[in-house]
Design an enzyme around this catalytic site. Structure first.
Site, PDB file in Angstrom:
ATOM      1  N   LEU A 245       0.806  -1.217   0.000  1.00  0.00           N
ATOM      2  CA  LEU A 245       0.000   0.000   0.000  1.00  0.00           C
ATOM      3  C   LEU A 245       0.842   1.271   0.000  1.00  0.00           C
ATOM      4  O   LEU A 245       0.386   2.323  -0.490  1.00  0.00           O
ATOM      5  CB  LEU A 245      -0.952   0.004   1.199  1.00  0.00           C
ATOM      6  N   HIS A 246       2.049   1.197   0.518  1.00  0.00           N
ATOM      7  CA  HIS A 246       2.884   2.408   0.574  1.00  0.00           C
ATOM      8  C   HIS A 246       3.228   2.964  -0.814  1.00  0.00           C
ATOM      9  O   HIS A 246       3.719   4.077  -0.924  1.00  0.00           O
ATOM     10  CB  HIS A 246       4.161   2.170   1.391  1.00  0.00           C
ATOM     11  N   HIS A 247       2.984   2.196  -1.866  1.00  0.00           N
ATOM     12  CA  HIS A 247       3.293   2.668  -3.216  1.00  0.00           C
ATOM     13  C   HIS A 247       2.223   3.614  -3.781  1.00  0.00           C
ATOM     14  O   HIS A 247       2.447   4.230  -4.828  1.00  0.00           O
ATOM     15  CB  HIS A 247       3.418   1.484  -4.174  1.00  0.00           C
ATOM     16  N   GLU A 274       3.644  -3.016   7.074  1.00  0.00           N
ATOM     17  CA  GLU A 274       4.197  -1.767   6.560  1.00  0.00           C
ATOM     18  C   GLU A 274       5.177  -1.139   7.554  1.00  0.00           C
ATOM     19  O   GLU A 274       5.231  -1.526   8.723  1.00  0.00           O
ATOM     20  CB  GLU A 274       3.065  -0.761   6.302  1.00  0.00           C
ATOM     21  N   ASP A 302       3.705   6.786   0.086  1.00  0.00           N
ATOM     22  CA  ASP A 302       4.074   7.407   1.356  1.00  0.00           C
ATOM     23  C   ASP A 302       4.144   6.321   2.426  1.00  0.00           C
ATOM     24  O   ASP A 302       3.680   5.192   2.210  1.00  0.00           O
ATOM     25  CB  ASP A 302       3.030   8.453   1.753  1.00  0.00           C
TER      26      ASP A 302
END
Length: 338
Positions: A245-247, A274, A302
């Site tokens: 998901l951080h992408h 994460e 983020d």
């Protein structure tokens, strides 16, 4: 005007601007096999040079530098690896991380930061609007082949947080499975579990190799394609979303989590793994600093706080979101119930 209590010191400036030299020195030591050459006992530069088949001058300067950086110790003329160095950088150790250097210094990662000024000014990553999120980006093959050992600790920690019902057949979906370490760790908890791995086709070849090596060959299947658009299937007991998901931006993450919820059985769980910084976004440093990696390599990624994950999960229809630090690693698991 009184003098400051602590005189100005430019050390941080020089250490930061020259940090590429530390990277080069560590990479050279791994490439040359310096850390393997000790054989469990201290050695002189001459002895290490003979074992690495290099002139002594370069080995001496390299080992002195590695001592300054904290990877070696030096007593008189004999060097020795620290306990951490021996554990993580000797190829004979089961926790060897040296192979990860190939991914961490790959052009697709490292070169992106050469254009960081442009990225910040123009709002898009250097050279490409997609960065490492581009379909079939070759860097993810290196990631799959080299980063599994680094993820072993977080994978074991995340698996320990989730129970599988061993009295019936269960299904686990590993999103962006890569090396498969997370899915394998969970599927191994029950002989009646079936692991489904989703990733690009070339990456899944690595996942399948690792699943077979772990004894899951007859309990393993694949979904090839883009996680946002491909059919995920249904009735999963657990969906793993590790380091994915951080992408992406929050809206896209929320939309994706709605898709994940639709793929879960009632009461099933999503397990997100994460780097989760505190609300101040500067602590703990190991998690907070990951935002810079996303700035340099993705268009909108983020490192999100737990409050942000709570909001995403809530809007996606999940309940009981909980944060579980995966100590001693820098990662955390965020778990929601469908």
């Amino acid at each position: 005007m009184s003098a400051p209590a602590t005189p100005p010191n430019p050390t941080l400036f020089f250490e930061t601007i020259n940090a590429y030299q530390r990277t080069a020195a560590l990479k050279a030591a791994v490439d040359l096999g310096v850390f393997n050459a000790f054989g469990g006992v201290p050695a002189t530069a001459g002895e290490l040079a003979d074992r690495c088949q290099c002139p002594v001058r370069g080995i001496r300067i390299l080992c002195d530098s590695l001592t300054l950086f904290g990877f070696l110790t030096k007593d008189d003329s004999r060097y020795a690896p620290t306990s951490d160095t021996a554990f993580f950088l000797d190829k004979n150790s089961p926790a060897y991380l040296g192979n990860a250097i190939k991914f961490l210094t790959a052009p697709g990662i490292k070169d992106a930061f050469d254009g960081l000024t442009s990225t910040i000014k123009n709002g898009k990553v250097h050279a490409s609007e997609e960065g490492t999120t581009a379909p079939d980006h070759p860097v993810w093959i290196d990631f799959a082949r080299t980063m599994g050992p680094m993820m072993f600790g977080p994978a074991q920690g995340a698996a320990a947080l989730v129970e599988l019902d061993t009295s019936r057949d269960t299904k686990v979906l590993d999103i962006s499975a890569s090396h498969g370490t997370f899915g394998i760790a969970l599927a191994q908890k029950s002989p009646r579990s079936h692991l489904v791995a989703l990733d690009w086709e070339a990456v899944l070849a690595v996942t399948e190799e690792n699943a077979k090596a772990a004894g899951l060959g007859d309990r393993f299947s694949k979904i090839v394609g883009n996680a946002f658009t491909v059919d995920l299937g249904s009735n999963y007991d657990v969906v793993l979303v590790p380091n994915f998901l951080h992408h992406f931006n929050i809206a896209d993450c929320t939309g994706f989590l709605k898709k994940v919820k639709a793929a879960l059985r009632p009461g099933g769980k999503v397990v997100i793994v994460e780097f989760v910084p505190n609300d101040d976004r500067i602590s703990p440093p190991s998690s907070a600093s990951f935002s810079l990696v996303m700035l340099g390599t993705t268009p909108e990624g983020d490192a999100y706080t737990f409050a942000e994950y709570q909001k995403m999960l809530g809007e996606a229809g999940f309940k009981d979101a909980a944060l579980h630090p995966l100590a001693p690693t820098a990662q955390s698991a965020v778990i929601g119930v469908a």
